[in-house]
Design a protein around this motif. Structure first.
Motif, mmCIF file in Angstrom:
data_model
loop_
_atom_site.group_PDB
_atom_site.id
_atom_site.type_symbol
_atom_site.label_atom_id
_atom_site.label_comp_id
_atom_site.label_asym_id
_atom_site.label_seq_id
_atom_site.Cartn_x
_atom_site.Cartn_y
_atom_site.Cartn_z
ATOM 1 N N GLN A 113 4.568 2.705 13.190
ATOM 2 C CA GLN A 113 5.020 1.874 14.308
ATOM 3 C C GLN A 113 3.846 1.133 14.934
ATOM 4 O OE1 GLN A 113 6.962 4.787 16.756
ATOM 5 N NE2 GLN A 113 8.936 4.620 15.695
ATOM 6 N N LEU A 114 2.676 1.769 14.918
ATOM 7 C CA LEU A 114 1.469 1.161 15.481
ATOM 8 C C LEU A 114 0.759 0.264 14.470
ATOM 9 C CD1 LEU A 114 0.177 4.391 17.241
ATOM 10 C CD2 LEU A 114 0.969 2.328 18.416
ATOM 11 N N SER A 115 0.922 0.576 13.185
ATOM 12 C CA SER A 115 0.241 -0.190 12.138
ATOM 13 C C SER A 115 1.210 -0.415 10.975
ATOM 14 C CB SER A 115 -1.011 0.572 11.671
ATOM 15 O OG SER A 115 -1.778 -0.195 10.780
ATOM 16 N N PRO A 116 2.201 -1.292 11.161
ATOM 17 C CA PRO A 116 3.320 -1.406 10.202
ATOM 18 C C PRO A 116 2.955 -1.975 8.839
ATOM 19 C CG PRO A 116 3.484 -3.078 11.914
ATOM 20 C CD PRO A 116 2.384 -2.170 12.338
ATOM 21 N N THR A 117 1.787 -2.585 8.706
ATOM 22 C CA THR A 117 1.412 -3.153 7.403
ATOM 23 C C THR A 117 0.306 -2.354 6.723
ATOM 24 O OG1 THR A 117 -0.185 -4.669 8.430
ATOM 25 C CG2 THR A 117 2.072 -5.483 8.099
ATOM 26 N N ASP A 118 0.070 -1.139 7.180
ATOM 27 C CA ASP A 118 -0.940 -0.287 6.544
ATOM 28 C C ASP A 118 -0.304 0.364 5.315
ATOM 29 O OD1 ASP A 118 -2.650 1.888 5.790
ATOM 30 O OD2 ASP A 118 -3.613 1.756 7.755
ATOM 31 N N ALA A 119 -0.607 -0.174 4.144
ATOM 32 C CA ALA A 119 0.055 0.264 2.915
ATOM 33 C C ALA A 119 -0.307 1.691 2.541
ATOM 34 C CB ALA A 119 -0.304 -0.686 1.767
ATOM 35 N N GLU A 120 -1.517 2.121 2.862
ATOM 36 C CA GLU A 120 -1.914 3.490 2.520
ATOM 37 C C GLU A 120 -1.087 4.510 3.304
ATOM 38 O OE1 GLU A 120 -5.910 6.237 1.850
ATOM 39 O OE2 GLU A 120 -6.093 4.246 2.755
ATOM 40 N N SER A 140 11.513 -2.461 3.762
ATOM 41 C CA SER A 140 10.161 -2.641 4.304
ATOM 42 C C SER A 140 9.114 -2.587 3.198
ATOM 43 C CB SER A 140 9.870 -1.563 5.350
ATOM 44 O OG SER A 140 10.762 -1.653 6.441
ATOM 45 N N LEU A 141 9.305 -1.687 2.231
ATOM 46 C CA LEU A 141 8.339 -1.556 1.138
ATOM 47 C C LEU A 141 8.384 -2.768 0.214
ATOM 48 C CD1 LEU A 141 8.645 2.239 0.299
ATOM 49 C CD2 LEU A 141 6.612 1.050 1.134
ATOM 50 N N HIS A 142 9.573 -3.301 -0.049
ATOM 51 C CA HIS A 142 9.678 -4.538 -0.838
ATOM 52 C C HIS A 142 8.906 -5.666 -0.160
ATOM 53 C CE1 HIS A 142 12.233 -3.935 -4.322
ATOM 54 N NE2 HIS A 142 13.110 -3.231 -3.618
ATOM 55 N N GLY A 146 5.330 -7.444 -1.509
ATOM 56 C CA GLY A 146 5.316 -8.876 -1.766
ATOM 57 C C GLY A 146 4.375 -9.651 -0.866
ATOM 58 N N ASP A 147 3.672 -8.955 0.009
ATOM 59 C CA ASP A 147 2.757 -9.603 0.952
ATOM 60 C C ASP A 147 1.450 -9.949 0.234
ATOM 61 O OD1 ASP A 147 1.140 -10.450 2.975
ATOM 62 O OD2 ASP A 147 1.469 -8.718 4.288
ATOM 63 N N LEU A 148 1.282 -11.203 -0.122
ATOM 64 C CA LEU A 148 0.109 -11.628 -0.885
ATOM 65 C C LEU A 148 -1.175 -11.589 -0.064
ATOM 66 C CD1 LEU A 148 1.646 -14.631 -2.883
ATOM 67 C CD2 LEU A 148 1.377 -12.235 -3.593
ATOM 68 N N SER A 149 -1.042 -11.424 1.247
ATOM 69 C CA SER A 149 -2.248 -11.367 2.087
ATOM 70 C C SER A 149 -2.904 -9.984 2.045
ATOM 71 C CB SER A 149 -1.903 -11.727 3.537
ATOM 72 O OG SER A 149 -1.089 -10.719 4.132
ATOM 73 N N GLN A 155 -2.233 -3.617 -1.896
ATOM 74 C CA GLN A 155 -1.192 -3.891 -2.884
ATOM 75 C C GLN A 155 -0.954 -2.675 -3.775
ATOM 76 O OE1 GLN A 155 -2.564 -7.400 -4.918
ATOM 77 N NE2 GLN A 155 -2.063 -8.782 -3.224
ATOM 78 N N MET A 156 -2.036 -2.018 -4.160
ATOM 79 C CA MET A 156 -1.917 -0.823 -4.991
ATOM 80 C C MET A 156 -1.089 0.253 -4.292
ATOM 81 S SD MET A 156 -4.927 1.805 -6.171
ATOM 82 C CE MET A 156 -5.067 2.413 -4.469
ATOM 83 N N HIS A 157 -1.435 0.583 -3.053
ATOM 84 C CA HIS A 157 -0.707 1.616 -2.315
ATOM 85 C C HIS A 157 0.755 1.211 -2.092
ATOM 86 C CE1 HIS A 157 -3.933 4.402 -1.536
ATOM 87 N NE2 HIS A 157 -4.706 3.445 -1.073
ATOM 88 N N ALA A 158 0.982 -0.067 -1.816
ATOM 89 C CA ALA A 158 2.353 -0.539 -1.582
ATOM 90 C C ALA A 158 3.201 -0.365 -2.840
ATOM 91 C CB ALA A 158 2.342 -2.003 -1.144
ATOM 92 N N HIS A 159 2.632 -0.672 -3.998
ATOM 93 C CA HIS A 159 3.399 -0.556 -5.238
ATOM 94 C C HIS A 159 3.615 0.899 -5.647
ATOM 95 C CE1 HIS A 159 4.225 -4.658 -6.382
ATOM 96 N NE2 HIS A 159 2.985 -5.018 -6.081
#
Length: 464
Positions: A113-120, A140-142, A146-149, A155-159
């Protein structure tokens, strides 16, 4: 005391605190966790509102496997700063390792909730739950994947996280696509030389031959304290350790570097230099290794060491510690390798990110284990993961008998044993035995051609 004197005294205390924090941090980074803990405990006694001291005290206790002390320190840190993402994540990790996966999920959720784009964090969070269809977290994971930034690590952790979620809901082709992308990124960040591994294994086999053992027979340290659990990662080593650590005479030591570090110090040109060392030197090697284990062992008779890679060093163990039991965990080669491929290892296991390299490494491991059985007959107990799932009590009785331990019903209730488990199987070993992971590879069969080719004849081993 006048104002100038008070000012000097305050500056002096601040300087002392700064020095104490620097010394404690150095000890923590150097891996001197006992020293770091002592220093941080002294700091928080004099400065109980020091956030970094409480947070790092928790980290030191976590490394020392003192879960209760680590939890207390993290809660104290959160009382000072409730929105600290690193502390929330460390607490969630600890809770997950100690079997409180539901509570861990809540703290991971707070961190997200505090860091919503932290893939790890998403990746860690994904390991604590089973996803269901229409789960909003998958959406949210999709979006995250797909976030190219995102940087490559993100990206690795997200996938990896998305791959796990998609497998949970049975979307196997899409899951494998995500896992393939995650592994491609991970492979770029590690060095692995398969031909060099083959050469290393060949030198070990050449050095530790039957003549080597015959010339040193009857030597070594007489201790039976360690119980070694070896095998490929994801072959059931954590399950076997959890069964054993449920016995009152056994302390679960986890994955330890003590054997490898002892050999690095005392046989610096391993394996070549091993042939030049004689009986008394191997006894000293055994004594040094046991001494390291005794520093972390509680009052139990035995301690497990389940570092999978120790299968490279069983020749040293065979001479240095002739009374030590060695348990070898086996599992379907293709299931083992797939399970490695589906997981990101925080350190080591550089072979795990390419299917062909995975198959090649499995062949090296299989070749070495076959050699140890030939030159050390009767020293190693083979345990089959699939058989353990099918007949838990029968296999548990074999384990205890091999280790010279009396039967304990608690070993069948291993999932209730309260201990810190710092491997990827920390959630699974909190559940009663199940067969969900048996024949997992069938869901991904069409994607595993490179692995099957690399495994060769082993590809169908144990598949019925």
């Amino acid at each position: 005391m006048n104002r100038k004197t008070r000012s000097k005294s305050s500056k002096g205390r601040k300087a002392q605190l700064k020095l104490a924090l620097a010394n404690a941090e150095k000890a923590l980074l150097d891996g001197a966790f006992i020293r770091a803990r002592q220093l941080y405990e002294k700091i928080v006694r004099s400065d109980p509102k020091n956030l970094s001291a409480w947070a790092n005290l928790g980290a030191a206790c976590l490394q020392m496997e003192d879960a209760d002390a680590a939890k207390y320190a993290f809660f104290e840190a959160l009382a000072i700063e409730p929105n600290s993402v690193p502390i929330l994540v460390n607490l969630a990790t600890l809770l997950n390792q100690t079997g409180a996966s539901g509570e861990a999920s809540r703290y991971y959720r707070r961190a997200l909730q505090l860091s919503p784009t932290d893939a790890e964090i998403w990746h860690d969070f994904s390991r604590t739950k089973r996803f269901e269809k229409d789960d909003p977290d998958i959406t949210s994971l999709h979006k995250l994947a797909g976030d190219l930034s995102l940087k490559s690590d993100g990206q690795m952790h997200a996938h990896y996280a998305l791959g796990k979620a998609l497998e949970d809901i049975g979307n196997y082709d899409a899951a494998f696509d995500s896992l393939r992308m995650a592994n491609q990124i991970a492979r770029k960040n590690v060095h692995f030389d398969l031909p060099a591994e083959h050469q290393f294994a060949s030198k070990i086999i050449e050095t530790f031959n039957q003549k080597f053992f015959a010339e040193r027979m009857g030597a070594g340290n007489c201790s039976s304290t360690p119980i070694l659990i070896v095998g490929m990662p994801r072959s059931g080593t954590t399950l076997i350790e959890q069964i054993l650590s449920s016995h009152p005479d056994v302390h679960g030591g986890g994955e330890r570097n003590d054997l490898q570090n002892t050999i690095a110090e005392m046989i610096p040109q391993f394996p070549k230099a091993a042939a030049s060392k004689w009986a008394t030197e191997y006894a000293a090697i055994g004594e040094s290794y046991v001494s390291r284990l005794n520093k972390v062992k509680n009052k139990t008779k035995h301690i497990t060491d389940k570092m999978p890679r120790n299968f490279y060093f069983l020749g040293v163990v065979g001479v240095a510690l002739p009374n030590v039991r060695i348990i070898h965990c086996k599992r379907s080669p293709i299931d083992t390798c797939l399970s490695c491929f589906a997981l990101h290892f925080p350190y080591g296991q550089e072979f795990a990110y390419d299917l062909r390299e995975l198959g090649g490494y499995f062949n090296i491991y299989n070749r070495l284990m076959a050699h140890w059985h030939r030159v050390m007959p009767g020293r190693i107990l083979d345990l089959n993961y699939e058989m353990t799932v099918k007949d838990l009590e029968g296999e548990a009785r074999r384990i205890l008998q091999f280790c010279g331990l009396q039967w304990q019903d608690e070993c069948l209730k291993f999932y209730r044993t309260k201990r810190q488990v710092a491997t990827a199987s920390s959630v699974q070993v909190r559940e009663p035995i199940h067969s969900r992971s048996v024949d997992r590879w069938l869901n991904f069969e069409k994607h595993l051609v490179p692995l099957r080719e690399a495994l060769g004849l082993l590809a169908d081993d144990g598949l019925g």
